[in-house]
Design an enzyme around this catalytic site. Structure first.
Site, PDB file in Angstrom:
ATOM      1  N   HIS A  85      59.132-150.785  11.667  1.00 35.97           N
ATOM      2  CA  HIS A  85      57.991-151.518  11.094  1.00 35.97           C
ATOM      3  C   HIS A  85      56.731-150.653  11.038  1.00 35.97           C
ATOM      4  CE1 HIS A  85      59.952-155.557  11.154  1.00 35.97           C
ATOM      5  NE2 HIS A  85      60.595-155.038  12.186  1.00 35.97           N
ATOM      6  N   ASN A 158      60.711-162.183  10.692  1.00 34.96           N
ATOM      7  CA  ASN A 158      61.069-161.403   9.501  1.00 34.96           C
ATOM      8  C   ASN A 158      61.172-162.328   8.299  1.00 34.96           C
ATOM      9  OD1 ASN A 158      61.267-158.893  10.732  1.00 34.96           O
ATOM     10  ND2 ASN A 158      63.483-158.988  10.999  1.00 34.96           N
TER      11      ASN A 158
HETATM   12 FE1  HDE Z   1      61.459-155.860  16.472  1.00 34.89          FE
HETATM   13  N1  HDE Z   1      60.499-154.266  17.285  1.00 34.89           N
HETATM   14  N2  HDE Z   1      63.075-155.479  17.608  1.00 34.89           N
HETATM   15  N3  HDE Z   1      62.509-157.333  15.541  1.00 34.89           N
HETATM   16  N4  HDE Z   1      59.906-156.219  15.299  1.00 34.89           N
HETATM   17  C1  HDE Z   1      59.280-153.829  16.955  1.00 34.89           C
HETATM   18  O1  HDE Z   1      57.623-153.182  18.516  1.00 34.89           O
HETATM   19  C2  HDE Z   1      63.094-154.666  18.685  1.00 34.89           C
HETATM   20  C3  HDE Z   1      63.776-157.736  15.822  1.00 34.89           C
HETATM   21  C4  HDE Z   1      59.760-157.256  14.430  1.00 34.89           C
HETATM   22  O2  HDE Z   1      53.798-155.734  12.930  1.00 34.89           O
HETATM   23  C5  HDE Z   1      58.776-152.728  17.860  1.00 34.89           C
HETATM   24  O3  HDE Z   1      55.394-152.813  18.557  1.00 34.89           O
HETATM   25  C6  HDE Z   1      64.360-154.752  19.357  1.00 34.89           C
HETATM   26  C7  HDE Z   1      64.061-159.000  15.228  1.00 34.89           C
HETATM   27  C8  HDE Z   1      58.515-157.150  13.720  1.00 34.89           C
HETATM   28  O4  HDE Z   1      53.523-154.676  14.829  1.00 34.89           O
HETATM   29  C9  HDE Z   1      59.924-152.577  18.877  1.00 34.89           C
HETATM   30  C10 HDE Z   1      65.091-155.634  18.616  1.00 34.89           C
HETATM   31  C11 HDE Z   1      62.921-159.341  14.555  1.00 34.89           C
HETATM   32  C12 HDE Z   1      57.910-155.993  14.228  1.00 34.89           C
HETATM   33  C13 HDE Z   1      60.907-153.614  18.398  1.00 34.89           C
HETATM   34  C14 HDE Z   1      64.294-156.092  17.539  1.00 34.89           C
HETATM   35  C15 HDE Z   1      61.968-158.299  14.764  1.00 34.89           C
HETATM   36  C16 HDE Z   1      58.795-155.442  15.205  1.00 34.89           C
HETATM   37  C17 HDE Z   1      58.329-151.486  17.166  1.00 34.89           C
HETATM   38  C18 HDE Z   1      66.535-156.065  18.850  1.00 34.89           C
HETATM   39  C19 HDE Z   1      62.677-160.594  13.690  1.00 34.89           C
HETATM   40  C20 HDE Z   1      56.589-155.411  13.796  1.00 34.89           C
HETATM   41  C21 HDE Z   1      56.820-151.447  17.276  1.00 34.89           C
HETATM   42  C22 HDE Z   1      66.757-156.596  20.078  1.00 34.89           C
HETATM   43  C23 HDE Z   1      62.657-161.793  14.449  1.00 34.89           C
HETATM   44  C24 HDE Z   1      55.446-155.975  14.571  1.00 34.89           C
HETATM   45  C25 HDE Z   1      56.490-152.533  18.150  1.00 34.89           C
HETATM   46  C26 HDE Z   1      54.138-155.416  14.072  1.00 34.89           C
HETATM   47  C27 HDE Z   1      58.527-154.297  15.960  1.00 34.89           C
HETATM   48  C28 HDE Z   1      62.055-153.838  19.057  1.00 34.89           C
HETATM   49  C29 HDE Z   1      64.774-156.991  16.545  1.00 34.89           C
HETATM   50  C30 HDE Z   1      60.659-158.349  14.179  1.00 34.89           C
HETATM   51  C31 HDE Z   1      60.533-151.200  18.987  1.00 34.89           C
HETATM   52  C32 HDE Z   1      64.760-153.997  20.586  1.00 34.89           C
HETATM   53  C33 HDE Z   1      65.345-159.819  15.358  1.00 34.89           C
HETATM   54  C34 HDE Z   1      57.978-158.088  12.652  1.00 34.89           C
HETATM   55  O5  HDE Z   1      59.521-152.889  20.157  1.00 34.89           O
END
Ligand code: HDE
Length: 715
Positions: A85, A158
């Protein structure tokens, strides 16, 4: 000595002098902000264009503290981008509660109709780097920070309701596969490459989400025109401690619309900031994007009654099965003042919840709870990122956390531990009934095990339902998307495996894809028509009742027909659309009866892919001028190929006849107005209300896919 004097000066005079001194001091402190250039220490700088040197041609001196500070700060201006992201944009707004939800949750921001909570929202793409193009095929992040009176609540969702994997432990594998390949760092912001499809075919739980991403949902027209989903299962808990499983959905009031694949490619080059500027401009123009919040709820006793496991994040809760309830509205009404300070530094975490909202045992969610803070510790340089203004809660913060990089709070007193007696045990925990967060008391029992529940092992039936629920056009687009994406895969084995996997979703689809990518066509597989059909999965069934904020290009040159152009332009503006006049040169053009209008763009500074619809007014001289220019026809042909609404009147209709548009009936003198496949034409001096109404309805439809049937240009 007079008791009212001090060192011989009257107290009154002293006070006056003191007040003046404070005033002067204040003035001095304010002055730098207003005008004077200073160092970060507040020292006024007298010269900033030359470093301090020994003579005009001599070496620079180390004692030039202003130079050193300026360069050092610059050297450290970049922070690590988000690992996923990375590319995104953000805006401020507010959330208005519609319903008293206290029966279901004790969250105060949902307790009263009309209650307003400030928010900050960040939209993003997942795979590309920070400088990648907005319109790449990808999932879009939709993360909302609610600054509630009980602390910050983050809904980090999302635009697609399911996820690729079921357990967070696979997230690094999945992300490594989709990011640019490590030896070449190619491709940028695209899943169309070997490692991604190698992972997809090796971990088939990805099948359902892949179908959603390769549908038109993967290329939204605008952040303002896409849904948002919590994806993971959470819980509402009410004041009595009763819990219910929940998922959230945001629905945009402008409807759900997509780009055309060819258009999204072109926009990637013509305007890589397309979504970012679309959002900024809309808010700047006062067209505030709005979304309604819905919640789907499942009673605890119904946890196991569905075909899918409600803790499985690769499964959607179809609206036909679990009806969503509308509970509030999000309005985005303020652009950030500083992109870095707000959009880059905002830090979301699905673990930021308030009393009344709790977690489920969804194994993907459990892993997310750990990951976000962990990544932010590095990205934002230490444990105090909650003190950065955009992350600061409006609710007061009192605890015993201390020190660390960039600490802003100046904590007073001696006690930074609990319990304590020296500080009167301040701050102290608050019981649940007074607003303290109490975790839901779920009974959990089991052996430590690395496995998944049985229903998690069904990787295909919802993917089949998804395909079965698509309109014929959507199906066609999915097939083309697969041909593009998997067609980019060099490994024959991976291409073959992908097609074989698709046969488990729908045999006919897999055969169509196979035909386009040079692999063996599967002979056995599933007929998706035998699976469930959920109309809510299809974008074809979302609302199409408004043209608000749609951009309409009006092509005109000197000698245009003023009456026709202004009739259409006014009607579009009244309906909330944004018409823009495009001509060879910027400046003004004159109508055939001598009236002057402003040109918004020249052909060279814009392109048809930046518009939702097209209108060509009459005027013989204007027609002759437009006809001489290649750009007129590329505009027109492309708008037609991208299935956009087109209108022409008078001599403008002749341009349509001269273009590549085939198979469209245009107006003649016998017919008043002709409406064919979203192309509205007239030659007569008619009642403009009917003409503009038909044009506006055609724009609201967004795309006229029936044209694709005769334009098999890319199959
Ligand atoms: Fe994320 N995700 N994600 N994700 N995610 C990040 O956090 C992660 C997942 C989502 O505008 C990171 O600060 C793992 C699902 C958004 O700043 C990180 C898993 C959904 C954003 C991270 C998921 C999301 C992130 C990267 C699987 C939809 C952007 C930077 C277990 C519900 C937020 C940060 C923004 C960002 C980890 C799966 C949505 C790496 C480990 C499912 C919208 O922490």
């Amino acid at each position: 000595m007079n008791i009212f004097t001090l060192e011989g000066v009257s107290i009154k005079k002293q006070e006056k002098k003191g007040r003046k001194k404070i005033k002067d001091l204040k003035k001095n402190r304010e002055y730098p902000e207003k005008k004077a250039l200073t160092t970060d220490q507040g020292v006024k700088v007298s010269h900033t264009d030359d470093s301090l040197k020994v003579g005009v041609r001599g070496p620079t001196l180390l004692e030039d503290f202003h130079f050193r500070e300026k360069i050092t700060h610059f050297d450290h201006e970049r922070i690590p981008e988000r690992i996923v992201h990375a590319r995104g944009t953000g805006v401020h707004g507010y959330f208005e509660c519609y319903e008293d939800m206290s029966k279901y949750t004790r969250a105060k921001f949902l307790e009263k109709p009309g209650k307003i909570t400030p928010v900050f929202v960040r939209f993003s793409t997942v795979a590309g780097f920070r400088g990648s193009a907005d319109t790449a095929r990808d999932v879009r992040g939709f993360a909302t920070k609610f600054y509630t009176e009980e602390g910050n609540y983050d809904l980090v969702g999302n635009n697609i309701p399911v996820f690729f994997i079921q357990d967070a432990i696979k997230f690094p594998d999945f992300i490594h596969s989709v990011k640019p390949e490590p030896d070449t760092e190619i491709p940028q912001a695209s899943s169309a490459h070997d490692t991604f499809y190698d992972f997809i075919t090796s971990a088939t739980e990805t099948s359902n989400m892949l179908m959603w991403v390769l549908s038109d949902r993967g290329i939204p027209r605008s952040y303002r025109m896409m849904e948002g989903f919590s994806v993971n299962t959470f819980r509402f808990v009410n004041a009595e401690g009763k819990g219910r499983f929940i998922k959230f959905i945001w629905k945009p009031l402008l409807g759900v619309h997509s780009l055309v694949w060819d258009e999204s490619h072109k926009l990637g080059g013509i305007d890589p900031d397309f979504h970012r500027s679309d959002l900024f401009d809309a808010i700047d123009n006062g067209d505030y994007p709005e979304y309604e919040l819905y919640v789907q709820m499942v009673e605890e006793e119904d946890e196991h009654k569905f075909e899918f496991d409600i803790l499985d994040p690769t499964k959607h809760w179809p609206e036909e099965v679990i009806k969503p309830m509308k509970i509030g509205k999000l309005v985005l009404n303020k652009n950030p003042d500083n992109f870095f300070a707000e959009v880059e530094q905002v830090a979301f975490c699905p673990g930021n919840v308030v009393p009344g909202i709790d977690f489920s045992n969804d194994p993907l969610l459990q892993g997310r709870l750990f990951s976000y803070i962990d990544t932010q510790l590095i990205r934002l340089g230490g444990p105090n990122f909650h003190e950065i203004p955009i992350n600061r809660p409006l609710a007061p913060v009192h605890n015993h956390q201390r020190d660390g990089h960039h600490r802003m709070t100046i904590n007073t007193g001696k006690t930074s531990y609990s319990p304590n007696s020296l500080g009167d045990n301040y701050p102290e925990p608050v019981p649940g009934e007074d607003g303290g967060y109490e975790h839901y008391m779920e009974k959990v029992e089991g052996k430590k095990i690395r496995d998944r529940s049985e229903k998690f092992k069904d990787h295909f039936s919802q993917a089949s339902s998804f395909y079965n629920s698509m309109s014929p056009t959507e199906k066609e687009h999915i097939i083309k998307a697969f041909r593009f994406e998997v067609g980019k895969v060099e490994s024959f084995e991976v291409r073959q495996k992908m097609v074989d996997q698709l046969a488990k979703i729908d045999l006919e689809m897999s055969q169509q894809v196979a035909l386009g990518i040079g692999v063996k066509s599967p002979s056995e597989g599933v007929d998706s028509k035998e699976s469930n059909n959920f109309p809510s999965f299809s974008m074809a069934n979302t609302v199409k009742n408004t043209v608000k904020t749609r951009k309409v290009a009006i092509l005109a040159e000197n000698g245009f027909n003023y009456k026709e152009l202004t009739a259409v332009k006014d009607a579009l503006q009244q309906a909330g659309a944004t018409p823009e006049v495009i001509s060879r040169h910027m400046g003004t053009i004159k109508s055939d009866d001598g009236q002057e209008i402003e040109v918004d763009h020249s052909f060279i500074s814009t392109s048809s892919v930046e518009y939702d619809a097209l209108y060509i007014p009459g005027g013989r001289q204007s027609f002759n001028e437009l006809k001489k220019q290649d750009r007129t026809f590329s505009f027109l042909n492309e708008a037609y190929e991208h299935c956009k609404a087109i209108a022409a009147s008078g001599a403008g209709v002749d341009l349509l006849r001269d273009s590549n548009i085939s198979g469209v009936s245009c107006a003649n003198y016998e017919s008043e107005i002709v409406d064919d496949k979203g192309v509205i034409t007239t030659l007569n001096n008619i009642d403009w209300d009917d003409f503009t109404r038909l044009f506006i309805e055609a724009i609201a439809e967004h795309r006229h896919w029936e044209r694709e049937e005769e334009m098999m240009y890319c199959i």
